[in-house]
Structure formats: C-alpha cells, structure tokens
Design a protein around this motif. Structure first.
Motif, PDB file in Angstrom:
ATOM      1  N   LEU A   5      12.051  88.431  65.422  1.00  0.00           N
ATOM      2  CA  LEU A   5      10.875  87.452  66.392  1.00  0.00           C
ATOM      3  C   LEU A   5      12.034  86.302  66.550  1.00  0.00           C
ATOM      4  CD1 LEU A   5       7.881  87.687  64.513  1.00  0.00           C
ATOM      5  CD2 LEU A   5       8.704  89.283  66.197  1.00  0.00           C
ATOM      6  N   ILE A   6      12.019  85.841  67.795  1.00  0.00           N
ATOM      7  CA  ILE A   6      12.932  84.939  68.253  1.00  0.00           C
ATOM      8  C   ILE A   6      11.925  83.658  68.792  1.00  0.00           C
ATOM      9  CG2 ILE A   6      15.002  83.911  69.364  1.00  0.00           C
ATOM     10  CD1 ILE A   6      15.898  86.055  67.492  1.00  0.00           C
ATOM     11  N   SER A   7      12.206  82.320  68.196  1.00  0.00           N
ATOM     12  CA  SER A   7      11.400  81.304  68.834  1.00  0.00           C
ATOM     13  C   SER A   7      12.279  79.994  68.726  1.00  0.00           C
ATOM     14  CB  SER A   7      10.170  80.986  68.241  1.00  0.00           C
ATOM     15  OG  SER A   7       9.114  82.059  68.239  1.00  0.00           O
ATOM     16  N   VAL A   8      12.165  79.102  69.801  1.00  0.00           N
ATOM     17  CA  VAL A   8      12.752  77.789  69.665  1.00  0.00           C
ATOM     18  C   VAL A   8      12.169  76.744  68.818  1.00  0.00           C
ATOM     19  CG1 VAL A   8      13.496  75.886  71.275  1.00  0.00           C
ATOM     20  CG2 VAL A   8      13.490  78.335  71.754  1.00  0.00           C
ATOM     21  N   ILE A   9      10.689  76.665  68.913  1.00  0.00           N
ATOM     22  CA  ILE A   9      10.043  75.798  68.059  1.00  0.00           C
ATOM     23  C   ILE A   9       8.921  76.381  67.740  1.00  0.00           C
ATOM     24  CG2 ILE A   9       8.931  73.581  67.686  1.00  0.00           C
ATOM     25  CD1 ILE A   9      10.308  72.569  70.090  1.00  0.00           C
ATOM     26  N   GLY A  10       8.518  76.398  66.259  1.00  0.00           N
ATOM     27  CA  GLY A  10       7.547  77.131  65.617  1.00  0.00           C
ATOM     28  C   GLY A  10       6.868  75.906  64.887  1.00  0.00           C
ATOM     29  N   ALA A  11       5.290  76.025  65.034  1.00  0.00           N
ATOM     30  CA  ALA A  11       4.530  75.273  64.210  1.00  0.00           C
ATOM     31  C   ALA A  11       4.239  76.148  62.916  1.00  0.00           C
ATOM     32  CB  ALA A  11       3.053  75.137  64.780  1.00  0.00           C
ATOM     33  N   GLN A  12       4.231  75.324  61.718  1.00  0.00           N
ATOM     34  CA  GLN A  12       3.950  75.971  60.489  1.00  0.00           C
ATOM     35  C   GLN A  12       2.726  77.018  60.371  1.00  0.00           C
ATOM     36  OE1 GLN A  12       6.335  75.707  57.752  1.00  0.00           O
ATOM     37  NE2 GLN A  12       5.197  77.516  57.198  1.00  0.00           N
ATOM     38  N   GLU A  13       1.686  76.186  60.940  1.00  0.00           N
ATOM     39  CA  GLU A  13       0.570  77.006  60.913  1.00  0.00           C
ATOM     40  C   GLU A  13       0.674  78.268  61.666  1.00  0.00           C
ATOM     41  OE1 GLU A  13      -3.931  76.710  63.426  1.00  0.00           O
ATOM     42  OE2 GLU A  13      -3.098  74.671  62.240  1.00  0.00           O
ATOM     43  N   GLY A  14       1.169  78.304  62.832  1.00  0.00           N
ATOM     44  CA  GLY A  14       1.577  79.656  63.864  1.00  0.00           C
ATOM     45  C   GLY A  14       2.499  80.712  62.895  1.00  0.00           C
ATOM     46  N   ILE A  15       3.375  79.992  62.124  1.00  0.00           N
ATOM     47  CA  ILE A  15       4.350  80.868  61.086  1.00  0.00           C
ATOM     48  C   ILE A  15       3.607  81.662  60.103  1.00  0.00           C
ATOM     49  CG2 ILE A  15       6.382  80.849  59.811  1.00  0.00           C
ATOM     50  CD1 ILE A  15       7.470  78.572  61.625  1.00  0.00           C
ATOM     51  N   ASP A  16       2.699  80.977  59.499  1.00  0.00           N
ATOM     52  CA  ASP A  16       1.842  81.407  58.387  1.00  0.00           C
ATOM     53  C   ASP A  16       0.961  82.418  59.172  1.00  0.00           C
ATOM     54  OD1 ASP A  16       2.908  79.598  56.911  1.00  0.00           O
ATOM     55  OD2 ASP A  16       1.231  78.217  56.806  1.00  0.00           O
ATOM     56  N   PHE A  17       0.478  82.329  60.077  1.00  0.00           N
ATOM     57  CA  PHE A  17      -0.415  83.404  61.056  1.00  0.00           C
ATOM     58  C   PHE A  17       0.593  84.557  61.194  1.00  0.00           C
ATOM     59  CE2 PHE A  17      -2.310  85.414  64.748  1.00  0.00           C
ATOM     60  CZ  PHE A  17      -3.557  85.437  64.175  1.00  0.00           C
ATOM     61  N   VAL A  18       1.558  84.249  61.835  1.00  0.00           N
ATOM     62  CA  VAL A  18       2.377  85.543  62.030  1.00  0.00           C
ATOM     63  C   VAL A  18       2.787  86.360  60.832  1.00  0.00           C
ATOM     64  CG1 VAL A  18       4.772  86.207  62.853  1.00  0.00           C
ATOM     65  CG2 VAL A  18       3.341  84.827  64.178  1.00  0.00           C
TER      66      VAL A  18
END
Length: 219
Positions: free
Chosen positions: A163-176
């Motif tokens: 998975l490739i992202s430029v900016i991630g939110a910690q909440e979204g990373i935890d969800f993924v």
C-alpha cells in the motif's frame, strides 16, 4: 502489517512534502502534481528494496556484468482521480508493471460527517500470484483503501501487497492495519495524528484531487 514511515529519516522527501502542504505553493497545480509524482518515485524506490531479485548476466560492449534485478510481476493500481500523479511517479520506476484503475468516492447520505465509500469504475488485469501495489495519496479514515482492495478480490489473490500513500492519518492506518494481513506493507511519506469531524487529515494538505486537477462539481 509492516508500516514504513519514510519521513522518520531526513531526506529530500521533506522538501516535496513541505511544498504540497504549503497553501501558497500548492496553488500551482502543475507543481503540486509533479511533487506528488516525485514522492511516488521515492516511495517506489524504498519499496523496491524488499522485492525479490535474481542475478542476471547483462552483455556490455566490453564484456558481461552480473546484476541483481527484480523479478516481481507487478500490478500497479491507483485510486482515481487523486491517485493519478502518484501512479505516474511509481510507473516511472516500475515501467514494466501492468496497470489497474479504480474509482472511489465518499457518498454523504445524511450529513457531511457521515459517509460511505462508493466504487463505480474498475479496470484490472489478473492479480493471481502477482505483486499488487495499491496507491492512494491520502489515507484518512482508511475506508477507501479497504473498499478498493475488496473490489479487487475477484481478480485473483496477489502473492504480495504493498500500500502506497503520501500522507496517512494514524486513525486510518490503525483501521487499515486491522483489515490487512501481517505480511502486507504500507509505505507512507509522512503520518499526521488527527482527523477532523469530517474525516479529513489535519494538518494534511486539503483535497489532493482538487489541488491536482481543479475543483469538482458537487452533486
């Protein structure tokens, strides 16, 4: 899931991140697209270090050189429309990759604070036993990343997933992280701590699709 936050180490990447965040510089949509593309190139380079390699002979005008070359069958899938510049950056480095494209957008049913992810368009080659790179520049709530991966499942089971992202939110990373296997890799240029009440990353950069291609009509 293996999480690789590339901004943990100082590099020229920080310059490109600062420019896509800067509310004055990002007004130049061409520069914004190019910076996203360059970030994609850097993330692709970092990701390439964990691919599979095989030593091959390369004939030169004066002899033969042995070089370790990647042997992965790569399918690069980006989320439209914001993912196009990121896709181009990755494709600059993985220029023999097959390509897939998928649309995903937030559908607000009752209020700006609540939404569901709608996937309407998908073009994808066979994914069976291949290396899937799924690129989406903004990993906010993580719902788009999960929804697009679910939509790709009928096309086969990849051997590897990045998975490739430029900016991630910690909440979204935890969800993924809860929805992907332990052997999946997430490559992110930088991580922000906060989502606002509408599910946008703070400080983030705004709407990546609008900044790259202009504001869209709201239905």
């Amino acid at each position: 899931m293996h999480i690789h936050n590339i901004s943990k180490e100082n590099s020229i990447l920080n310059t490109f991140i600062s420019e896509i965040r800067n509310k004055e510089i990002q007004k130049d949509s061409m520069r914004f697209r190019r910076n996203i593309e360059r970030i994609g190139e850097i993330l692709g380079y970092e990701m390439s270090k964990v691919l599979s390699y095989k030593t091959k002979d390369v004939a030169t005008p004066l002899g033969t050189a042995q070089i370790n070359l990647p042997i992965n069958d790569i399918v690069l899938c980006s989320v439209l429309r914001a993912g196009v510049p990121l896709h181009n950056g990755l494709l600059n480095y993985f220029d023999t990759a097959e390509n897939a494209f998928i649309s995903a957008y937030r559908h607000h049913k009752h209020s700006p604070e609540s939404f569901e992810i709608i996937v309407e368009y998908l073009a994808c080659p066979n994914l069976e036993n291949k290396t899937l790179i799924l690129a989406d520049p903004m990993l906010a709530t993580g719902q788009s990343m999960v929804a697009t991966f679910e939509a790709l499942k009928p096309f086969g089971k990849p051997k590897e997933i990045h998975l490739i992202s430029v900016i991630g939110a910690q909440e979204g990373i935890d969800f993924v992280n809860k929805h992907f296997d332990n052997n999946v890799h997430l490559w992110v240029a930088t991580i922000d701590d906060t989502l606002n009440e509408k599910g946008y990353i703070v400080p983030g950069l705004g709407d990546a699709g609008d900044l790259a291609f202009g504001e869209k009509l709201q239905q």
